[in-house]
Design a protein around this motif. Structure first.
Motif, PDB file in Angstrom:
ATOM      1  N   TYR A  95     -34.854  14.137 -24.242  1.00  0.00           N
ATOM      2  CA  TYR A  95     -35.435  12.965 -25.231  1.00  0.00           C
ATOM      3  C   TYR A  95     -37.185  13.161 -24.695  1.00  0.00           C
ATOM      4  N   GLN A 134     -25.574  -0.923 -36.526  1.00  0.00           N
ATOM      5  CA  GLN A 134     -24.446   0.301 -36.197  1.00  0.00           C
ATOM      6  C   GLN A 134     -23.107  -0.651 -35.423  1.00  0.00           C
ATOM      7  N   THR A 185     -29.862  -3.406 -35.298  1.00  0.00           N
ATOM      8  CA  THR A 185     -30.080  -2.171 -35.371  1.00  0.00           C
ATOM      9  C   THR A 185     -28.893  -1.285 -36.402  1.00  0.00           C
ATOM     10  N   GLU A 213     -35.499   5.357 -32.103  1.00  0.00           N
ATOM     11  CA  GLU A 213     -34.543   6.119 -33.113  1.00  0.00           C
ATOM     12  C   GLU A 213     -35.609   7.082 -33.871  1.00  0.00           C
ATOM     13  N   ARG A 214     -36.809   6.377 -34.662  1.00  0.00           N
ATOM     14  CA  ARG A 214     -37.695   7.267 -35.038  1.00  0.00           C
ATOM     15  C   ARG A 214     -38.158   8.274 -34.454  1.00  0.00           C
ATOM     16  N   ALA A 260     -35.912  -0.520 -29.897  1.00  0.00           N
ATOM     17  CA  ALA A 260     -34.777   0.348 -30.530  1.00  0.00           C
ATOM     18  C   ALA A 260     -35.211   1.259 -31.715  1.00  0.00           C
ATOM     19  N   ARG A 261     -35.534   0.555 -32.717  1.00  0.00           N
ATOM     20  CA  ARG A 261     -35.942   1.127 -33.783  1.00  0.00           C
ATOM     21  C   ARG A 261     -37.085   2.387 -33.684  1.00  0.00           C
ATOM     22  N   TYR A 281     -27.978   5.099 -28.076  1.00  0.00           N
ATOM     23  CA  TYR A 281     -28.338   4.943 -26.922  1.00  0.00           C
ATOM     24  C   TYR A 281     -29.592   4.058 -26.805  1.00  0.00           C
ATOM     25  N   ALA A 282     -30.489   3.979 -27.918  1.00  0.00           N
ATOM     26  CA  ALA A 282     -31.567   2.862 -27.918  1.00  0.00           C
ATOM     27  C   ALA A 282     -30.968   1.737 -27.850  1.00  0.00           C
ATOM     28  N   TYR A 322     -34.550   9.768 -30.534  1.00  0.00           N
ATOM     29  CA  TYR A 322     -33.508   9.182 -29.507  1.00  0.00           C
ATOM     30  C   TYR A 322     -32.161   9.000 -30.467  1.00  0.00           C
ATOM     31  N   SER A 323     -31.064   8.976 -29.661  1.00  0.00           N
ATOM     32  CA  SER A 323     -29.762   8.690 -30.075  1.00  0.00           C
ATOM     33  C   SER A 323     -29.794   7.121 -30.467  1.00  0.00           C
ATOM     34  N   LYS A 324     -29.473   6.565 -31.882  1.00  0.00           N
ATOM     35  CA  LYS A 324     -29.376   5.375 -32.230  1.00  0.00           C
ATOM     36  C   LYS A 324     -28.773   4.335 -31.389  1.00  0.00           C
TER      37      LYS A 324
END
Length: 429
Positions: free
Chosen positions: A198, A388, A386, A126-127, A122-123, A134-135, A130-132
């Motif tokens: 993406y 959030q 993550t 994001e880098r 997921a991280r 969504y990941a 991708y939307s945080k």
């Protein structure tokens, strides 16, 4: 007693009391108010629920998953998966799905998968733009596959509740359904990646590098073959397989991949001990809760009511899907299996539904509860990993909910997906 217990359980859950304590306190309350039985009988049933040799596999598989998450095994699997799909549009999303599916074959714990390789993927997403949220939602959806693809802690608990199935047959039965769900999640990633554009920042590595990555990942991949093949070949039992998985994970992390220290091992022991205690407390409390239901005749009454409805096997399975999807929204899979399987499995058997097919329907339904609010454990684990809000993840989950429903319908109407591999593997059910 049953009415008092269920009412107490619902009140405690609404108050935010953890599931294990809600189950145990509700059982204690029912026995205390009824007065026919001494309070110590609840404690006795809780201990009886844990007095089982196959349950030793639970802490060992959890420990194996923690060691793999801490060591280089998960990183090797991520590198292996990314080299095939990372360069495509939505490539890191596909890599997340593939990594999670591979890790499911050596873990057995959805929460360990989400907190370990899932959070790392997921991280990375994001880098790469991708939307945080969504990941994180994709990571939640992929982690759901973990208890379905063997080895699976949920399957071990299920086999203890239904004598018509074995752990080995359930392990084989879960392979194709797990791959089906992973494929549908990948389809959601394809659609959303095209819709949001993406694009991947990665390039496909040269063939020589792909070969090196594959060779480096072989020890991790061989663990999947070792566990499933060893059980199928009669070399060891599922409980013994869990010990083999721990030993293999330590050797692979410390000797083959290196960089795994005693501090890492101690951390893995500590985290797995805490998670194992939490799981076993839930199982013990669920046993006491189920005992009250049984002595009050609730399973027999429900069975009689369903039989009186004269449902066809398909109609019964559809009704079970609705019941379990709702049940899974408020309770973890393990207590759900312990409470509901003794009630529903005999009815399914009388209707001629294949035991392995019904088992997969139950396990998949309850496992999907890990990604549904308000209790969904995976939502809170990934939100924490993550950094959030859970609400942000929930807003991204509807397409994955739809994929979950589609997979359930396919599994319901195509029983061969659950019964073919156990049959050709020699498990007669």
């Amino acid at each position: 007693m049953a009415e008092i217990m269920i009412a107490a359980f619902l009140i405690l859950m609404i108050m935010g009391v953890p599931v294990a304590f809600s189950l145990a306190m509700a059982a204690f309350a029912a026995v205390a108010i009824d007065g026919r039985y001494p309070m110590v009988v609840v404690v006795k049933e809780m201990f009886t629920g844990l007095d089982s040799f196959p349950l030793l596999a639970v802490p060992f598989f959890i420990l194996a998953a923690e060691i793999m998450s801490t060591g280089a095994i998960s990183r090797m699997l991520m590198r292996f998966a990314s080299q095939f799909v990372g360069h495509l549009r939505g490539g890191l999303g596909y890599a997340n799905v593939l990594t999670g599916t591979l890790f499911a074959g050596i873990s057995g714990s959805a929460l360990a998968s989400a907190a370990g390789p899932g959070a790392m993927m997921a991280r990375m997403m994001e880098r790469s733009g991708y939307s945080k949220a969504y990941a994180g939602a994709l990571t939640i959806s992929v982690a759901v596959v973990d208890p379905i693809i063997p080895p699976s802690i949920t399957m071990i608990i299920y086999a203890l509740q239904d004598r018509n199935v074995s752990v080995g047959s359930l392990f084989m039965a879960g392979l194709l359904p797990g791959l089906l769900i992973s494929g549908l999640i990948a389809g959601v990633n394809w659609w959303i990646s095209r819709k949001r554009n993406y694009r991947s920042l990665e390039t496909r590595p040269p063939a020589s590098q792909m070969v090196r990555n594959t060779i480096a990942a072989l020890p991790a991949l061989l663990l999947i073959v070792t566990i499933v093949g060893g059980i199928r070949g009669g070399i060891f039992t599922p409980t013994e397989a869990s010990v083999v998985a721990v030993f293999y994970a330590i050797v692979a992390s410390a000797v083959i991949y290196r960089g795994f220290t005693f501090a890492d091992l101690w951390g893995a022991f500590l985290r797995s001990a805490i998670m194992s205690v939490a799981v076993l407390m839930i199982l013990a409390a669920a046993r006491a809760f189920a005992w009250v239901l049984i002595i009050e005749g609730v399973p027999q009454a429900m069975a009689s009511a369903v039989i009186a409805m004269d449902l066809s096997p398909v109609a019964f399975l559809l009704m079970v899907n609705l019941l379990l999807l709702f049940f899974g929204m408020f309770m973890d899979p393990l207590p759900g299996v312990m409470i509901l399987v003794p009630i529903l499995a005999p009815i399914a058997h009388n209707l001629g539904i294949a035991p392995d097919h019904f088992a997969i329907i139950v396990i998949v339904n309850l496992t999907f509860g890990l990604m549904t609010p308000p209790v969904g454990g995976l939502i809170f684990v990934v939100a924490s990993a993550t950094k959030q809000k859970p609400s942000a993840l929930v807003r991204e989950l509807p397409p994955f909910f739809l994929a979950a429903i589609v997979s359930l319908l396919i599994l319901t109407f195509v029983p061969a997906l659950s019964t073919w591999l156990p049959r050709i593997s020699g498990f007669a059910h």
